[in-house]
Design a protein around this motif. Structure first.
Motif, PDB file in Angstrom:
ATOM      1  N   GLY A  82       0.839  -1.191   0.000  1.00 22.93           N
ATOM      2  CA  GLY A  82       0.000   0.000   0.000  1.00 22.93           C
ATOM      3  C   GLY A  82       0.870   1.234   0.000  1.00 22.93           C
ATOM      4  N   THR A  83       0.641   2.112   0.966  1.00 23.11           N
ATOM      5  CA  THR A  83       1.474   3.309   1.055  1.00 23.11           C
ATOM      6  C   THR A  83       2.641   3.095   2.011  1.00 23.11           C
ATOM      7  N   THR A  84       2.666   1.922   2.599  1.00 23.92           N
ATOM      8  CA  THR A  84       3.693   1.655   3.606  1.00 23.92           C
ATOM      9  C   THR A  84       4.892   0.936   2.994  1.00 23.92           C
ATOM     10  N   LEU A  85       6.077   1.392   3.353  1.00 29.47           N
ATOM     11  CA  LEU A  85       7.309   0.740   2.901  1.00 29.47           C
ATOM     12  C   LEU A  85       7.963   0.027   4.078  1.00 29.47           C
ATOM     13  N   TYR A  86       8.186  -1.239   3.911  1.00 27.18           N
ATOM     14  CA  TYR A  86       8.832  -2.014   4.959  1.00 27.18           C
ATOM     15  C   TYR A  86      10.299  -2.211   4.605  1.00 27.18           C
ATOM     16  N   TYR A  87      11.137  -1.688   5.438  1.00 29.23           N
ATOM     17  CA  TYR A  87      12.581  -1.782   5.203  1.00 29.23           C
ATOM     18  C   TYR A  87      13.184  -2.953   5.971  1.00 29.23           C
ATOM     19  N   SER A  88      14.190  -3.538   5.345  1.00 28.11           N
ATOM     20  CA  SER A  88      14.932  -4.620   6.003  1.00 28.11           C
ATOM     21  C   SER A  88      16.380  -4.558   5.525  1.00 28.11           C
ATOM     22  N   HIS A  89      17.251  -5.220   6.249  1.00 28.52           N
ATOM     23  CA  HIS A  89      18.665  -5.168   5.861  1.00 28.52           C
ATOM     24  C   HIS A  89      18.908  -5.968   4.585  1.00 28.52           C
ATOM     25  N   ASP A  90      19.968  -5.642   3.890  1.00 28.86           N
ATOM     26  CA  ASP A  90      20.191  -6.252   2.575  1.00 28.86           C
ATOM     27  C   ASP A  90      21.644  -6.597   2.320  1.00 28.86           C
ATOM     28  N   ASP A  91      22.454  -6.669   3.383  1.00 29.06           N
ATOM     29  CA  ASP A  91      23.857  -7.042   3.200  1.00 29.06           C
ATOM     30  C   ASP A  91      24.316  -7.835   4.416  1.00 29.06           C
ATOM     31  N   GLU A  92      24.208  -9.125   4.288  1.00 29.54           N
ATOM     32  CA  GLU A  92      24.503 -10.001   5.417  1.00 29.54           C
ATOM     33  C   GLU A  92      25.913  -9.776   5.958  1.00 29.54           C
ATOM     34  N   HIS A  93      26.840  -9.533   5.059  1.00 26.71           N
ATOM     35  CA  HIS A  93      28.217  -9.408   5.505  1.00 26.71           C
ATOM     36  C   HIS A  93      28.423  -8.156   6.350  1.00 26.71           C
ATOM     37  N   VAL A  94      27.866  -7.049   5.873  1.00 27.96           N
ATOM     38  CA  VAL A  94      28.006  -5.804   6.633  1.00 27.96           C
ATOM     39  C   VAL A  94      27.264  -5.911   7.964  1.00 27.96           C
ATOM     40  N   ILE A  95      26.082  -6.531   7.931  1.00 27.08           N
ATOM     41  CA  ILE A  95      25.340  -6.730   9.172  1.00 27.08           C
ATOM     42  C   ILE A  95      26.160  -7.570  10.146  1.00 27.08           C
ATOM     43  N   ASP A  96      26.824  -8.562   9.600  1.00 25.99           N
ATOM     44  CA  ASP A  96      27.646  -9.421  10.450  1.00 25.99           C
ATOM     45  C   ASP A  96      28.792  -8.631  11.073  1.00 25.99           C
ATOM     46  N   ILE A  97      29.398  -7.770  10.275  1.00 26.71           N
ATOM     47  CA  ILE A  97      30.487  -6.931  10.790  1.00 26.71           C
ATOM     48  C   ILE A  97      29.960  -6.001  11.881  1.00 26.71           C
ATOM     49  N   LEU A  98      28.783  -5.446  11.644  1.00 22.65           N
ATOM     50  CA  LEU A  98      28.192  -4.567  12.657  1.00 22.65           C
ATOM     51  C   LEU A  98      27.916  -5.331  13.945  1.00 22.65           C
ATOM     52  N   LYS A  99      27.405  -6.538  13.791  1.00 26.42           N
ATOM     53  CA  LYS A  99      27.143  -7.365  14.975  1.00 26.42           C
ATOM     54  C   LYS A  99      28.432  -7.649  15.742  1.00 26.42           C
ATOM     55  N   GLN A 100      29.470  -7.965  15.024  1.00 25.24           N
ATOM     56  CA  GLN A 100      30.771  -8.215  15.664  1.00 25.24           C
ATOM     57  C   GLN A 100      31.218  -6.999  16.465  1.00 25.24           C
ATOM     58  N   ALA A 101      31.098  -5.840  15.835  1.00 22.67           N
ATOM     59  CA  ALA A 101      31.569  -4.613  16.481  1.00 22.67           C
ATOM     60  C   ALA A 101      30.744  -4.310  17.731  1.00 22.67           C
ATOM     61  N   ILE A 102      29.440  -4.490  17.621  1.00 19.84           N
ATOM     62  CA  ILE A 102      28.579  -4.252  18.774  1.00 19.84           C
ATOM     63  C   ILE A 102      28.913  -5.228  19.895  1.00 19.84           C
ATOM     64  N   ASP A 103      29.060  -6.477  19.494  1.00 14.85           N
ATOM     65  CA  ASP A 103      29.376  -7.500  20.488  1.00 14.85           C
ATOM     66  C   ASP A 103      30.701  -7.182  21.178  1.00 14.85           C
ATOM     67  N   HIS A 104      31.676  -6.794  20.388  1.00 14.15           N
ATOM     68  CA  HIS A 104      32.996  -6.475  20.923  1.00 14.15           C
ATOM     69  C   HIS A 104      32.935  -5.267  21.850  1.00 14.15           C
ATOM     70  N   ALA A 105      32.205  -4.253  21.410  1.00 13.43           N
ATOM     71  CA  ALA A 105      32.137  -3.015  22.192  1.00 13.43           C
ATOM     72  C   ALA A 105      31.324  -3.198  23.469  1.00 13.43           C
ATOM     73  N   SER A 106      30.292  -4.026  23.398  1.00 15.02           N
ATOM     74  CA  SER A 106      29.411  -4.168  24.562  1.00 15.02           C
ATOM     75  C   SER A 106      30.049  -5.018  25.658  1.00 15.02           C
ATOM     76  N   HIS A 107      31.031  -5.834  25.275  1.00 13.80           N
ATOM     77  CA  HIS A 107      31.772  -6.562  26.309  1.00 13.80           C
ATOM     78  C   HIS A 107      32.756  -5.616  26.956  1.00 13.80           C
ATOM     79  N   HIS A 108      32.237  -4.564  27.405  1.00 17.12           N
ATOM     80  CA  HIS A 108      32.758  -3.460  28.225  1.00 17.12           C
ATOM     81  C   HIS A 108      33.506  -2.405  27.440  1.00 17.12           C
TER      82      HIS A 108
END
Lengths: 108, 108
Positions: A82-108
């Motif tokens: 309809g008029t609604t746009l549903y966004y989702s991620h589209d680059d597994e590798h970059v998402i994975d890198i982001l997850k790594q960084a978050i995980d690394h940073a959150s461990h203090h």
DNA sequence: TGTATATATTAGCATATGTTCATATAATAG
DNA sequence: CTATTATATGAACATATGCTAATATATACA
């Protein structure tokens, strides 16, 4: 490790322009809190623009602007309903890198 | 996945401020071609400021400025030998992430 | 057609960023 | 001490960035 080597001027082991530009642009895009929050929200499932804005307490315009940047870099995609746009991620590798960084940073 | 949860205001699954700041600052730092070139040069071994400048065809001042940024984020460290400072990388995880991104980007 | 809803776009502004130039500091040799 | 070499620092500048406000576009529906 090094692709697209047009016989231009590539010094000893230096990164070619294409790779350098892509990598720096990607990291630069990841280097903003708002975009990280958006991508982090999209880790699990798709969200509409308005929902993203509400959940993250951002203006619709802000979200739309940032989503355009992310879409230009093919980091997100969207699906229309309809008029609604549903966004989702589209680059597994970059998402994975982001997850790594978050995980690394959150461990203090 | 989420550490340092001070009982502040943390919404459903949202990143805490500390993690968000650290991650975005790290990516922002990686999001510049000059700094990527410097870090990429330091992949293998340490280099002096002047050598980095010569190899990458940058001004000494530029290299020094960027090294300070990288040092502030603990991405590089240095060792003194007389008047010469030898810089080397100091964060295996970030270096690994950078390598992944370069590898991914260079495969076309 | 007209209205409502969802999203995109444009312009403007304040702030951040990266480089250069000039200068300052630090260590060493004489 | 002075001179030399290596590096760091500060100021100035141009450009990039991110947000906001206002407006435009698009789809659906009566």
């Amino acid at each position: 490790m090094m692709a697209h080597k047009e016989p231009e001027e590539i010094k000893k082991g230096e990164l070619d322009k294409y790779t350098l530009n892509l990598v720096s642009q990607t990291f630069k895009t990841l280097g903003d809190p708002t975009r990280i929050r958006i991508l982090h929200l999209l880790f699990q499932k798709e969200y509409s623009v308005n929902t993203i804005a509400k959940v993250l307490d951002l203006q619709q315009s802000t979200v739309s602007h940032q989503l355009r940047l992310l879409k230009n870099l093919r980091l997100v995609k969207y699906r229309r309903e309809g008029t609604t746009l549903y966004y989702s991620h589209d680059d597994e590798h970059v998402i994975d890198i982001l997850k790594q960084a978050i995980d690394h940073a959150s461990h203090h």
